[in-house]
Design a protein around this motif. Structure first.
Motif, mmCIF file in Angstrom:
data_model
loop_
_atom_site.group_PDB
_atom_site.id
_atom_site.type_symbol
_atom_site.label_atom_id
_atom_site.label_comp_id
_atom_site.label_asym_id
_atom_site.label_seq_id
_atom_site.Cartn_x
_atom_site.Cartn_y
_atom_site.Cartn_z
ATOM 1 N N PRO A 62 -3.151 76.525 23.351
ATOM 2 C CA PRO A 62 -4.383 76.190 23.314
ATOM 3 C C PRO A 62 -4.360 74.666 23.265
ATOM 4 C CG PRO A 62 -4.172 77.365 21.499
ATOM 5 C CD PRO A 62 -3.087 77.618 22.272
ATOM 6 N N PHE A 63 -3.188 74.154 22.875
ATOM 7 C CA PHE A 63 -3.491 72.497 22.804
ATOM 8 C C PHE A 63 -2.793 72.008 24.098
ATOM 9 C CE2 PHE A 63 -3.165 74.746 18.801
ATOM 10 C CZ PHE A 63 -4.494 74.301 18.393
ATOM 11 N N ALA A 64 -2.420 72.624 25.065
ATOM 12 C CA ALA A 64 -1.791 71.868 26.315
ATOM 13 C C ALA A 64 -2.698 70.973 27.248
ATOM 14 C CB ALA A 64 -1.122 73.200 27.195
ATOM 15 N N ALA A 67 -8.007 67.561 24.993
ATOM 16 C CA ALA A 67 -9.273 67.447 24.525
ATOM 17 C C ALA A 67 -9.387 66.563 23.162
ATOM 18 C CB ALA A 67 -9.803 68.755 23.848
ATOM 19 N N PRO A 68 -10.559 65.868 22.868
ATOM 20 C CA PRO A 68 -10.443 65.005 21.843
ATOM 21 C C PRO A 68 -10.046 65.606 20.490
ATOM 22 C CG PRO A 68 -12.491 64.652 23.201
ATOM 23 C CD PRO A 68 -11.733 65.956 23.835
ATOM 24 N N ASP A 69 -10.310 66.756 20.438
ATOM 25 C CA ASP A 69 -10.029 67.388 19.032
ATOM 26 C C ASP A 69 -8.583 67.855 19.024
ATOM 27 O OD1 ASP A 69 -10.145 69.701 20.611
ATOM 28 O OD2 ASP A 69 -11.233 70.726 19.299
ATOM 29 N N VAL A 70 -7.733 67.600 19.944
ATOM 30 C CA VAL A 70 -6.342 67.791 19.880
ATOM 31 C C VAL A 70 -5.576 66.554 19.288
ATOM 32 C CG1 VAL A 70 -6.404 69.699 21.466
ATOM 33 C CG2 VAL A 70 -5.495 67.361 22.285
ATOM 34 N N GLU A 71 -6.104 65.356 19.111
ATOM 35 C CA GLU A 71 -5.544 64.298 18.508
ATOM 36 C C GLU A 71 -5.547 64.377 17.183
ATOM 37 O OE1 GLU A 71 -4.646 61.687 20.503
ATOM 38 O OE2 GLU A 71 -5.132 62.748 22.057
ATOM 39 N N LEU A 72 -4.743 63.396 16.546
ATOM 40 C CA LEU A 72 -4.484 63.501 15.135
ATOM 41 C C LEU A 72 -5.589 63.081 14.257
ATOM 42 C CD1 LEU A 72 -0.878 61.610 15.316
ATOM 43 C CD2 LEU A 72 -1.019 63.848 14.451
ATOM 44 N N HIS A 73 -5.579 63.592 13.141
ATOM 45 C CA HIS A 73 -6.824 63.298 12.237
ATOM 46 C C HIS A 73 -6.752 61.973 11.760
ATOM 47 C CE1 HIS A 73 -9.334 63.711 8.679
ATOM 48 N NE2 HIS A 73 -9.812 64.720 9.094
ATOM 49 N N GLU A 74 -8.052 61.201 12.007
ATOM 50 C CA GLU A 74 -8.003 59.796 11.579
ATOM 51 C C GLU A 74 -7.578 59.517 10.183
ATOM 52 O OE1 GLU A 74 -11.780 61.970 10.958
ATOM 53 O OE2 GLU A 74 -10.601 61.745 12.599
ATOM 54 N N GLY A 75 -7.555 60.396 9.379
ATOM 55 C CA GLY A 75 -6.957 60.146 7.927
ATOM 56 C C GLY A 75 -5.491 59.869 7.754
ATOM 57 N N VAL A 76 -4.866 60.350 8.895
ATOM 58 C CA VAL A 76 -3.177 60.265 9.043
ATOM 59 C C VAL A 76 -2.624 59.884 10.083
ATOM 60 C CG1 VAL A 76 -3.053 62.170 7.027
ATOM 61 C CG2 VAL A 76 -3.316 62.837 9.461
ATOM 62 N N THR A 77 -3.289 58.767 10.747
ATOM 63 C CA THR A 77 -3.032 58.038 12.148
ATOM 64 C C THR A 77 -1.431 57.525 11.838
ATOM 65 O OG1 THR A 77 -4.452 56.186 11.704
ATOM 66 C CG2 THR A 77 -5.031 57.798 12.945
ATOM 67 N N PRO A 78 -0.660 57.544 12.630
ATOM 68 C CA PRO A 78 0.632 56.607 12.600
ATOM 69 C C PRO A 78 0.498 55.134 12.496
ATOM 70 C CG PRO A 78 0.594 58.261 14.473
ATOM 71 C CD PRO A 78 -0.847 58.077 13.929
ATOM 72 N N GLU A 82 5.838 53.971 14.279
ATOM 73 C CA GLU A 82 6.207 55.482 13.831
ATOM 74 C C GLU A 82 6.239 56.380 14.972
ATOM 75 O OE1 GLU A 82 4.774 55.394 9.171
ATOM 76 O OE2 GLU A 82 3.634 56.293 10.847
ATOM 77 N N MET A 83 7.330 57.098 14.968
ATOM 78 C CA MET A 83 7.556 57.954 15.878
ATOM 79 C C MET A 83 6.672 59.119 16.035
ATOM 80 S SD MET A 83 11.421 60.148 16.647
ATOM 81 C CE MET A 83 12.046 58.144 16.313
ATOM 82 N N VAL A 84 6.254 59.810 17.461
ATOM 83 C CA VAL A 84 5.403 60.948 17.676
ATOM 84 C C VAL A 84 6.013 61.798 18.549
ATOM 85 C CG1 VAL A 84 3.196 61.791 18.415
ATOM 86 C CG2 VAL A 84 3.210 59.632 17.013
ATOM 87 N N ILE A 85 6.538 62.951 18.084
ATOM 88 C CA ILE A 85 7.357 63.782 18.876
ATOM 89 C C ILE A 85 6.336 64.892 19.293
ATOM 90 C CG2 ILE A 85 9.056 65.610 18.975
ATOM 91 C CD1 ILE A 85 10.562 63.567 16.921
ATOM 92 N N THR A 86 6.328 65.159 20.501
ATOM 93 C CA THR A 86 5.407 66.416 21.028
ATOM 94 C C THR A 86 6.226 67.903 21.127
ATOM 95 O OG1 THR A 86 4.206 64.701 22.374
ATOM 96 C CG2 THR A 86 4.037 67.063 22.926
ATOM 97 N N LYS A 87 5.547 68.755 20.520
ATOM 98 C CA LYS A 87 6.477 70.150 20.678
ATOM 99 C C LYS A 87 5.515 71.257 21.544
ATOM 100 C CE LYS A 87 4.673 71.525 16.139
ATOM 101 N NZ LYS A 87 4.163 72.904 16.151
ATOM 102 N N VAL A 88 6.028 72.225 21.945
ATOM 103 C CA VAL A 88 5.326 73.264 22.546
ATOM 104 C C VAL A 88 5.370 74.643 21.922
ATOM 105 C CG1 VAL A 88 5.291 71.769 24.606
ATOM 106 C CG2 VAL A 88 6.987 73.408 24.194
ATOM 107 N N ARG A 89 6.129 74.602 20.839
ATOM 108 C CA ARG A 89 6.308 75.949 20.153
ATOM 109 C C ARG A 89 5.826 75.663 18.623
ATOM 110 N NH1 ARG A 89 5.770 79.856 22.709
ATOM 111 N NH2 ARG A 89 6.968 81.179 21.170
#
Length: 174
Positions: A62-64, A67-78, A82-89
């Motif tokens: 459902p996150f594929a 949408a704006p709400d699939v973004e990281l929470h503003e309280g813990v942004t990189p 800092e590395m951001v890795i995308t997973k699908v499982r």
């Protein structure tokens, strides 16, 4: 099995913060404000100690679709760089190069935070044990839609293979 030492070796440690995306936190996290606040404090401490932080975001199922709400929470942004890795499982090891990345960085100790305790955290812990990482789970920087499942995992299951500590204990250990 005894728990691992609670002293954190900054030279061998990486922090994994997983699935702290707005929709996941809103729909899965018990006490979402507290878990975000604890994660933010842990991130600040790790950065100050020179411990690398790796973000893992979920973009499968459902996150594929964006949408704006699939973004990281503003309280813990990189932070910058800092590395951001995308997973699908659910877990970050099976569909990413996380293991190779950590080994190239010389990091064999993981500090794990994630939403949900029974999803990405459980998968990460099991995989980490299988491929010989040591780990600490920050119990109050993780959350689950089922508080009893969270409790059982953090009090009964995870301590059998690694260390479970609070954010304050982590900050003291670094």
């Amino acid at each position: 099995m005894t728990q691992q030492a609670t002293r954190i070796d900054a030279e061998r440690t990486a922090v994994l913060i997983m699935d702290f995306q707005q929709r996941i936190i809103a729909n899965v996290a018990a006490e979402p404000a507290a878990v975000v606040e604890n994660a933010a404090r842990a991130l600040a401490g790790a950065r100050a100690a020179g411990i690398p932080v790796i973000y893992v975001v979920h973009r499968g199922g459902p996150f594929a679709e964006y949408a704006p709400d699939v973004e990281l929470h503003e309280g813990v942004t990189p932070a910058e760089g800092e590395m951001v890795i995308t997973k699908v499982r659910p877990g970050p090891f099976s569909t990413t190069a996380l293991d190779v990345t950590l080994r190239e960085m010389g990091r064999n100790n993981l500090v794990i935070m994630g939403v949900a305790t029974s999803g990405c955290v459980l998968s990460s812990v099991r995989w980490a044990v299988d491929i010989n990482y040591s780990f600490s789970v920050l119990s109050d920087a993780c959350s689950d839609g089922d508080p009893e499942v969270h409790r059982v995992l953090t009090e009964k299951v995870y301590p059998r293979q690694g260390t479970v500590m609070t954010t304050d204990e982590f900050l003291s250990a670094i």
